[in-house]
Design an enzyme around this catalytic site. Sequence first.
Site, PDB file in Angstrom:
ATOM      1  N   PHE A 116      -6.956  -5.030  -2.014  1.00 36.50           N
ATOM      2  CA  PHE A 116      -8.241  -5.257  -2.691  1.00 36.50           C
ATOM      3  C   PHE A 116      -9.320  -5.746  -1.738  1.00 36.50           C
ATOM      4  O   PHE A 116     -10.506  -5.663  -2.033  1.00 36.50           O
ATOM      5  CB  PHE A 116      -8.082  -6.218  -3.876  1.00 36.50           C
ATOM      6  CG  PHE A 116      -7.924  -7.649  -3.479  1.00 36.50           C
ATOM      7  CD1 PHE A 116      -9.035  -8.473  -3.340  1.00 36.50           C
ATOM      8  CD2 PHE A 116      -6.680  -8.184  -3.239  1.00 36.50           C
ATOM      9  CE1 PHE A 116      -8.893  -9.794  -2.967  1.00 36.50           C
ATOM     10  CE2 PHE A 116      -6.525  -9.500  -2.855  1.00 36.50           C
ATOM     11  CZ  PHE A 116      -7.635 -10.304  -2.719  1.00 36.50           C
ATOM     12  N   CYS A 138      -3.125 -20.028 -29.160  1.00 37.12           N
ATOM     13  CA  CYS A 138      -3.795 -21.295 -29.476  1.00 37.12           C
ATOM     14  C   CYS A 138      -5.312 -21.185 -29.285  1.00 37.12           C
ATOM     15  O   CYS A 138      -6.048 -22.129 -29.572  1.00 37.12           O
ATOM     16  CB  CYS A 138      -3.248 -22.436 -28.611  1.00 37.12           C
ATOM     17  SG  CYS A 138      -3.955 -22.515 -26.955  1.00 37.12           S
ATOM     18  N   HIS A 163       0.991 -16.190  -2.636  1.00 40.14           N
ATOM     19  CA  HIS A 163      -0.232 -16.046  -3.433  1.00 40.14           C
ATOM     20  C   HIS A 163       0.048 -15.867  -4.920  1.00 40.14           C
ATOM     21  O   HIS A 163      -0.833 -15.454  -5.669  1.00 40.14           O
ATOM     22  CB  HIS A 163      -1.078 -14.883  -2.885  1.00 40.14           C
ATOM     23  CG  HIS A 163      -1.569 -15.113  -1.487  1.00 40.14           C
ATOM     24  ND1 HIS A 163      -2.045 -14.114  -0.676  1.00 40.14           N
ATOM     25  CD2 HIS A 163      -1.645 -16.254  -0.747  1.00 40.14           C
ATOM     26  CE1 HIS A 163      -2.392 -14.624   0.497  1.00 40.14           C
ATOM     27  NE2 HIS A 163      -2.154 -15.922   0.473  1.00 40.14           N
ATOM     28  N   CYS A 179      -2.512 -24.781 -23.365  1.00 32.38           N
ATOM     29  CA  CYS A 179      -1.194 -25.266 -23.801  1.00 32.38           C
ATOM     30  C   CYS A 179      -0.062 -24.895 -22.848  1.00 32.38           C
ATOM     31  O   CYS A 179       1.070 -25.332 -23.026  1.00 32.38           O
ATOM     32  CB  CYS A 179      -0.875 -24.761 -25.213  1.00 32.38           C
ATOM     33  SG  CYS A 179      -0.414 -23.018 -25.268  1.00 32.38           S
ATOM     34  N   ASN A 205       3.440  -3.010  11.958  1.00 32.24           N
ATOM     35  CA  ASN A 205       2.174  -2.915  11.230  1.00 32.24           C
ATOM     36  C   ASN A 205       1.389  -1.702  11.721  1.00 32.24           C
ATOM     37  O   ASN A 205       1.306  -1.456  12.908  1.00 32.24           O
ATOM     38  CB  ASN A 205       1.342  -4.184  11.418  1.00 32.24           C
ATOM     39  CG  ASN A 205       0.199  -4.260  10.435  1.00 32.24           C
ATOM     40  OD1 ASN A 205       0.330  -3.831   9.294  1.00 32.24           O
ATOM     41  ND2 ASN A 205      -0.929  -4.775  10.870  1.00 32.24           N
ATOM     42  N   THR A 234       0.839  -1.204   0.000  1.00 30.63           N
ATOM     43  CA  THR A 234       0.000   0.000   0.000  1.00 30.63           C
ATOM     44  C   THR A 234       0.870   1.249   0.000  1.00 30.63           C
ATOM     45  O   THR A 234       0.485   2.270  -0.561  1.00 30.63           O
ATOM     46  CB  THR A 234      -0.955   0.041   1.216  1.00 30.63           C
ATOM     47  OG1 THR A 234      -0.229  -0.250   2.387  1.00 30.63           O
ATOM     48  CG2 THR A 234      -2.090  -0.934   1.068  1.00 30.63           C
TER      49      THR A 234
HETATM   50 ZN    ZN Z   1      -2.296 -21.770 -25.520  1.00 27.29          ZN
END
Ligand code: ZN
Length: 242
Positions: free
Chosen positions: A36, A153, A122, A133, A214, A29
């Site tokens: 979010f 593709c 994450h 693919c 924090n 931040t």
């Molecule tokens: Zn692909």
Amino acid sequence: MYEKETEQLQEIIDDSSRIVFFGGAGVSTESGIPDFRSADGIYHQKYRYSPEQVVSHSFFMQYPDAFYEFYKDKMMVLDAKPNPAHLKLAELEKAGKLSAIVTQNIDGLHQAAGSRNVYELHGSIHRNYCMRCGKFYDAEYVKNSEGVPKCSCGGTIKPDVVLYEEGLDQKTIQGAVRAISRADTLIIGGTSLVVYPAAGFIDYFSGKHLVVINKSETAKTVRAELTIAAPIGEILERIEVR
Ligand SMILES: [Zn+2]
């Protein structure tokens, strides 16, 4: 402000050689990346769903259009720059004082600052793969694509980001746990530790110094030797690497 705390932190860092930094949204931040999860009125005016709903596996599969609208708009902040916290941590690693960073953030700012050993619990917005693919695409390709990003593709591209309902990557967990269990100092920054299973990682720490930096109160009660209720960048900026 925070002179005494900063001094204490300096002493701890001077006394350490295997620091692990565990960071959350608060680290980003300060680079202008909004958390979010802290959805304000604007989100709800524009989107019909809560951020948690949108950033889930089932939502991505069902409504990729709406997912990508939110994701590109709110989570892909590509012009963000590393802040003093990122830079100081990279400096500490280079000096051989810090062994790893474990982060809940997906923005890649630690690597942008020069950090090398980063466990991204994450995932990262900078890695994207075709679901058909497996071809790799960078963040710019996804951000600049119209609607749902497609592979050459024809397959749909999915960010290598851990969505709600998805499990964390086992290798990343193992690396993070190993680093934390070998650390002499653990600095937790910019997180309230409420996001499961990240909170459980702290239990693997058995080193000397536990520090929490924090801005807001840390939800999980950790027995920290030092707690600093301040923005992380503001504190780390004052630390000397020696
Ligand atoms: Zn692909």
